[in-house]
Write a protein that holds these residues in place. Structure first.
Motif, PDB file in Angstrom:
ATOM      1  N   TYR A 112      -3.268 -14.175   4.176  1.00 21.73           N
ATOM      2  CA  TYR A 112      -1.811 -14.044   4.195  1.00 21.73           C
ATOM      3  C   TYR A 112      -1.173 -15.421   4.004  1.00 21.73           C
ATOM      4  O   TYR A 112      -1.492 -16.361   4.742  1.00 21.73           O
ATOM      5  CB  TYR A 112      -1.347 -13.473   5.534  1.00 21.73           C
ATOM      6  CG  TYR A 112      -2.014 -12.167   5.900  1.00 21.73           C
ATOM      7  CD1 TYR A 112      -1.422 -10.946   5.600  1.00 21.73           C
ATOM      8  CD2 TYR A 112      -3.236 -12.155   6.562  1.00 21.73           C
ATOM      9  CE1 TYR A 112      -2.032  -9.749   5.939  1.00 21.73           C
ATOM     10  CE2 TYR A 112      -3.858 -10.969   6.908  1.00 21.73           C
ATOM     11  CZ  TYR A 112      -3.259  -9.763   6.592  1.00 21.73           C
ATOM     12  OH  TYR A 112      -3.877  -8.581   6.926  1.00 21.73           O
ATOM     13  N   VAL A 149       5.833 -13.323   5.201  1.00 23.88           N
ATOM     14  CA  VAL A 149       4.647 -13.301   4.350  1.00 23.88           C
ATOM     15  C   VAL A 149       5.100 -13.324   2.896  1.00 23.88           C
ATOM     16  O   VAL A 149       5.848 -12.455   2.445  1.00 23.88           O
ATOM     17  CB  VAL A 149       3.787 -12.054   4.630  1.00 23.88           C
ATOM     18  CG1 VAL A 149       2.588 -12.010   3.680  1.00 23.88           C
ATOM     19  CG2 VAL A 149       3.309 -12.042   6.079  1.00 23.88           C
ATOM     20  N   LEU A 158      -0.308 -12.432  -0.876  1.00 18.64           N
ATOM     21  CA  LEU A 158      -1.620 -12.096  -0.352  1.00 18.64           C
ATOM     22  C   LEU A 158      -2.689 -12.561  -1.316  1.00 18.64           C
ATOM     23  O   LEU A 158      -2.542 -12.439  -2.535  1.00 18.64           O
ATOM     24  CB  LEU A 158      -1.759 -10.580  -0.167  1.00 18.64           C
ATOM     25  CG  LEU A 158      -0.915  -9.897   0.908  1.00 18.64           C
ATOM     26  CD1 LEU A 158      -1.121  -8.389   0.835  1.00 18.64           C
ATOM     27  CD2 LEU A 158      -1.280 -10.418   2.287  1.00 18.64           C
ATOM     28  N   HIS A 190      -7.860  -9.806   3.614  1.00 16.17           N
ATOM     29  CA  HIS A 190      -6.681 -10.468   3.062  1.00 16.17           C
ATOM     30  C   HIS A 190      -6.519 -11.875   3.623  1.00 16.17           C
ATOM     31  O   HIS A 190      -6.832 -12.140   4.785  1.00 16.17           O
ATOM     32  CB  HIS A 190      -5.406  -9.683   3.400  1.00 16.17           C
ATOM     33  CG  HIS A 190      -5.302  -8.374   2.698  1.00 16.17           C
ATOM     34  ND1 HIS A 190      -5.147  -7.171   3.365  1.00 16.17           N
ATOM     35  CD2 HIS A 190      -5.320  -8.067   1.381  1.00 16.17           C
ATOM     36  CE1 HIS A 190      -5.081  -6.190   2.486  1.00 16.17           C
ATOM     37  NE2 HIS A 190      -5.179  -6.708   1.282  1.00 16.17           N
ATOM     38  N   PHE A 196      -0.132  -7.463  11.143  1.00 17.64           N
ATOM     39  CA  PHE A 196      -0.621  -7.854   9.819  1.00 17.64           C
ATOM     40  C   PHE A 196      -1.408  -6.741   9.132  1.00 17.64           C
ATOM     41  O   PHE A 196      -2.009  -6.972   8.083  1.00 17.64           O
ATOM     42  CB  PHE A 196      -1.449  -9.132   9.926  1.00 17.64           C
ATOM     43  CG  PHE A 196      -0.611 -10.351  10.186  1.00 17.64           C
ATOM     44  CD1 PHE A 196       0.061 -10.983   9.156  1.00 17.64           C
ATOM     45  CD2 PHE A 196      -0.464 -10.845  11.477  1.00 17.64           C
ATOM     46  CE1 PHE A 196       0.851 -12.092   9.390  1.00 17.64           C
ATOM     47  CE2 PHE A 196       0.331 -11.959  11.724  1.00 17.64           C
ATOM     48  CZ  PHE A 196       0.991 -12.579  10.687  1.00 17.64           C
ATOM     49  N   SER A 215       0.431  -8.958  -4.066  1.00 17.21           N
ATOM     50  CA  SER A 215      -0.257 -10.101  -4.651  1.00 17.21           C
ATOM     51  C   SER A 215      -0.380  -9.955  -6.153  1.00 17.21           C
ATOM     52  O   SER A 215      -0.805  -8.933  -6.659  1.00 17.21           O
ATOM     53  CB  SER A 215      -1.660 -10.213  -4.040  1.00 17.21           C
ATOM     54  OG  SER A 215      -2.377 -11.235  -4.683  1.00 17.21           O
ATOM     55  N   TYR A 221      -6.201 -16.033   7.800  1.00 14.26           N
ATOM     56  CA  TYR A 221      -7.304 -15.103   7.532  1.00 14.26           C
ATOM     57  C   TYR A 221      -7.718 -14.450   8.844  1.00 14.26           C
ATOM     58  O   TYR A 221      -7.852 -15.129   9.863  1.00 14.26           O
ATOM     59  CB  TYR A 221      -8.490 -15.837   6.921  1.00 14.26           C
ATOM     60  CG  TYR A 221      -9.649 -14.928   6.571  1.00 14.26           C
ATOM     61  CD1 TYR A 221      -9.632 -14.188   5.393  1.00 14.26           C
ATOM     62  CD2 TYR A 221     -10.744 -14.805   7.418  1.00 14.26           C
ATOM     63  CE1 TYR A 221     -10.680 -13.343   5.065  1.00 14.26           C
ATOM     64  CE2 TYR A 221     -11.796 -13.959   7.101  1.00 14.26           C
ATOM     65  CZ  TYR A 221     -11.767 -13.239   5.928  1.00 14.26           C
ATOM     66  OH  TYR A 221     -12.801 -12.387   5.611  1.00 14.26           O
ATOM     67  N   ILE A 271       2.018 -17.360   4.613  1.00 13.47           N
ATOM     68  CA  ILE A 271       3.251 -17.296   5.381  1.00 13.47           C
ATOM     69  C   ILE A 271       4.091 -18.525   5.069  1.00 13.47           C
ATOM     70  O   ILE A 271       3.593 -19.657   5.104  1.00 13.47           O
ATOM     71  CB  ILE A 271       2.951 -17.210   6.890  1.00 13.47           C
ATOM     72  CG1 ILE A 271       2.115 -15.955   7.176  1.00 13.47           C
ATOM     73  CG2 ILE A 271       4.243 -17.193   7.706  1.00 13.47           C
ATOM     74  CD1 ILE A 271       1.730 -15.792   8.626  1.00 13.47           C
ATOM     75  N   LEU A 296       4.372  -6.515   1.206  1.00 13.42           N
ATOM     76  CA  LEU A 296       4.644  -7.765   1.911  1.00 13.42           C
ATOM     77  C   LEU A 296       5.731  -7.589   2.961  1.00 13.42           C
ATOM     78  O   LEU A 296       5.683  -8.197   4.032  1.00 13.42           O
ATOM     79  CB  LEU A 296       5.055  -8.852   0.920  1.00 13.42           C
ATOM     80  CG  LEU A 296       4.019  -9.234  -0.149  1.00 13.42           C
ATOM     81  CD1 LEU A 296       4.561 -10.363  -1.021  1.00 13.42           C
ATOM     82  CD2 LEU A 296       2.694  -9.634   0.477  1.00 13.42           C
ATOM     83  N   LEU A 323       4.611  -6.639   6.521  1.00  7.62           N
ATOM     84  CA  LEU A 323       3.674  -7.516   7.231  1.00  7.62           C
ATOM     85  C   LEU A 323       4.396  -8.524   8.106  1.00  7.62           C
ATOM     86  O   LEU A 323       5.487  -8.993   7.787  1.00  7.62           O
ATOM     87  CB  LEU A 323       2.794  -8.253   6.224  1.00  7.62           C
ATOM     88  CG  LEU A 323       1.896  -7.369   5.365  1.00  7.62           C
ATOM     89  CD1 LEU A 323       1.248  -8.202   4.263  1.00  7.62           C
ATOM     90  CD2 LEU A 323       0.847  -6.689   6.208  1.00  7.62           C
TER      91      LEU A 323
END
Length: 240
Positions: free
Chosen positions: A208, A216, A219, A206, A183, A30, A75, A210, A45, A48
């Motif tokens: 995420y 992903v 973040l 986090h 995740f 992120s 979330y 998508i 990333l 995930l």
């Protein structure tokens, strides 16, 4: 963060596999304020996501393929959370609504990480919410409802209270464990009880992002400002 043993987590109705500390991904973490003031590094990333098998609040199956074709802000937390989750869920819903209104289809998704045992007739709610007593009545064909079914119905009511724009995912312990691992959600049991919410789960916060391809893309955190989250999704969409 130190994770409790499997038996410790079982006491609060969820089994989470311990996760090794995840280092920053030089090619894709992120960009929204580094760790956002949080004391844990965001996972890479590329590590995930993956196969998941959950159900939404309507009882419909939800897998990784349900993420395809649009953006999702996801979330992970639990319904009884009174601290980070209300802020994170509210921001995710507001961001998804603003983005969809601008033409960028985005869905707000909440993953409930508190999975009750099949024989838990409280649905993992530890009897703190008397409004859900009606959920103890028999299910299909007169068979008793399972703990996950009771919790799913409670989650449906909870989602409706938030405006109905939230896709809420839950499941059995096995299903939730698989999604938590996909995740890299970290959680630990805090056995200090709250009269309203019962035992607490401390967990990572986090959000995420998508993409339409199911990967992903970025973040955020539960306390990322709304305008920053919206701008981040727009930036990801501009990259394609």
């Amino acid at each position: 963060m130190t994770l409790l043993s499997r038996s410790g987590l079982a006491a609060v109705g969820v089994l989470l596999a311990p996760l090794a500390g995840a280092a920053d991904d030089a090619e894709g973490t992120s960009g929204h304020g580094g760790h956002g003031g949080h004391d844990y590094a965001p996972p890479a990333l590329s590590e995930l996501g993956g196969a998941i098998d959950m159900v939404d609040q309507s009882g419909l199956p939800f897998t990784e393929e349900n993420f395809l074709g649009h953006y999702s802000l996801v979330y992970a937390g639990y319904m009884e959370c009174l601290e980070a989750c209300p802020l994170g869920v509210g921001t995710v819903q507001a961001a998804a609504a603003a983005l969809s209104a601008s033409g960028l289809e985005t869905e707000a998704v909440f993953i409930d990480i508190r999975a009750p045992r099949l024989d838990d007739m409280t649905g993992g709610m530890h009897g703190h919410d008397k409004d859900h007593a009606s959920m103890m009545k028999p299910g299909a064909a007169g068979m008793p409802k399972t703990g996950p079914e009771i919790r799913r119905e409670a989650l449906g009511e909870w989602a409706e209270e938030k405006g109905g724009s939230l896709r809420v995912l839950s499941g059995t312990r096995k299903q939730v464990r698989g999604t938590v691992q996909a995740f890299m959600v970290r959680a630990e049991a805090n056995m200090a009880r709250n009269a309203e919410a019962g035992p607490r789960l401390n967990h990572t916060t986090h959000v995420y992002l998508i993409g339409p391809d199911g990967a992903v893309k970025d973040l955020f955190y539960h306390d990322t400002p709304l305008d920053e989250m919206v701008a981040g999704v727009e930036a990801a969409a501009a990259k394609g």
